[in-house]
Design a protein around this motif. Structure first.
Motif, PDB file in Angstrom:
ATOM      1  N   GLU A 153       0.859  -1.191   0.000  1.00 26.39           N
ATOM      2  CA  GLU A 153       0.000   0.000   0.000  1.00 26.39           C
ATOM      3  C   GLU A 153       0.895   1.241   0.000  1.00 26.39           C
ATOM      4  N   ASP A 187      -3.891   3.746  -2.232  1.00 27.93           N
ATOM      5  CA  ASP A 187      -4.755   4.480  -1.313  1.00 27.93           C
ATOM      6  C   ASP A 187      -4.913   5.875  -1.902  1.00 27.93           C
ATOM      7  N   HIS A 222      -7.709   1.629  -1.754  1.00 26.00           N
ATOM      8  CA  HIS A 222      -8.344   2.117  -0.542  1.00 26.00           C
ATOM      9  C   HIS A 222      -8.998   3.428  -0.958  1.00 26.00           C
ATOM     10  N   GLU A 267     -11.965   3.131   3.693  1.00 22.77           N
ATOM     11  CA  GLU A 267     -11.385   3.235   5.046  1.00 22.77           C
ATOM     12  C   GLU A 267     -11.722   4.617   5.591  1.00 22.77           C
TER      13      GLU A 267
END
Ligand SMILES: [Zn+2]
Ligand SMILES: [Zn+2]
Length: 287
Positions: A153, A187, A222, A267
């Protein structure tokens, strides 16, 4: 179409995450496979694993992702700490494989150099990236035949985080033993916070990603809006559509055909009651 879900809670048992995923209209989920703030946990029993995998199969959700513990830093230069980090990461990998999880997502790590002036020193950062790759290779060597992918990530660039840029992610990928068992999560908040201008230069960001990492290695997103400005290097997620990335960015992302085979996990900070609305909102953006 990109599958959508969120980070669901395992409180009361791993299988409870499946019910939460369904209650918010999720098609896939991310979970922790143990308490993420503790180093060790009891092994997952065969019964617990079966309860989980049966629930996943019945709900037909996936691909599912485990997020590793926040305590693990595979970039440390301290040999003792590195051994602890590798041990904990190996344990999470075995748990993920036991649960039939597709992706074990991890934060690359930090160089934690005590001299603050060396935060962005190229040699210091590269040495940490190379340690991460070496630690991953050791873990891979002990887990031959595992199907679960190890997924990097990208970091927001806080503190001495490494793996912020596509170039740094690529350096880890280039250094691991089994490249085929690797994947990447973007992300959206982290990439924006470390300077990728999704709002002003969407296509340019993809050009550099394709050049450095490649679309085949990308497995997931994400999906987070951002309380931080572009380039601020702060990890602060916001509810979809209310942050600095904004709704038009997410509209563009949801309608980007090259991402149809990927999966996106929220998230965002407001939990299941908000996630059900955010997932519905993202779906409504699709043409
Ligand atoms: Zn994330
Ligand atoms: Zn974050």
């Amino acid at each position: 179409m990109m599958k959508l879900g969120a980070h669901n809670s395992i409180a009361g048992g791993l299988h409870n995450a499946v019910a939460e995923c369904q209650s918010i209209g999720g098609e896939a989920m991310q979970i922790f496979c143990k308490n993420q703030r503790q180093w060790t946990a009891k092994p997952i029993t065969a019964e617990e694993a079966k309860l989980f995998t049966d629930a996943v199969a019945k709900a037909k959700i996936g691909p599912n992702m485990v997020h590793d513990s926040y305590l693990i830093n595979l970039g440390t230069a301290d040999a003792g700490k590195a051994a602890s980090a590798r041990g904990a990461f190996l344990d999470e990998y075995k748990r993920s494989e036991q649960l039939g999880i597709a992706y074990l997502n991890f934060h690359p790590g930090s160089h934690v150099h005590e001299d603050k002036k060396l935060r962005d020193d190229r040699k210091v950062r590269d040495a940490a990236l190379d340690r991460i790759a070496a630690n991953l290779t050791t873990v891979q060597d002990e887990t031959k035949g595992f199907r679960c992918k190890l997924v990097i990530e990208n970091a927001a660039g806080q503190g001495t985080n490494v793996g912020n840029s596509w170039e740094e992610v690529r350096r880890i990928l280039d250094g691991v033993g089994d490249r085929k068992r690797m994947g990447v999560t973007i992300d959206t908040q982290h990439s924006w916070a470390c300077g990728y201008d999704w709002v002003g230069a969407y296509d340019d960001v993809w050009d550099s990603f394709k050049d450095q990492v490649g679309m085949d290695t990308l497995v997931a997103f994400h999906l987070n809006d951002s309380k931080a400005e572009c380039g601020e290097r702060v990890d602060r997620h916001d509810t979809i559509g209310t942050g600095k990335l904004g709704i038009e960015f997410f509209r563009t992302l949801m309608n980007d055909r090259k991402l149809d085979s990927k999966v996106g996990y929220l998230e965002t900070p407001d939990g299941p009651e908000s996630w059900v609305k955010e997932i519905a909102l993202l779906r409504s953006l699709r043409k």
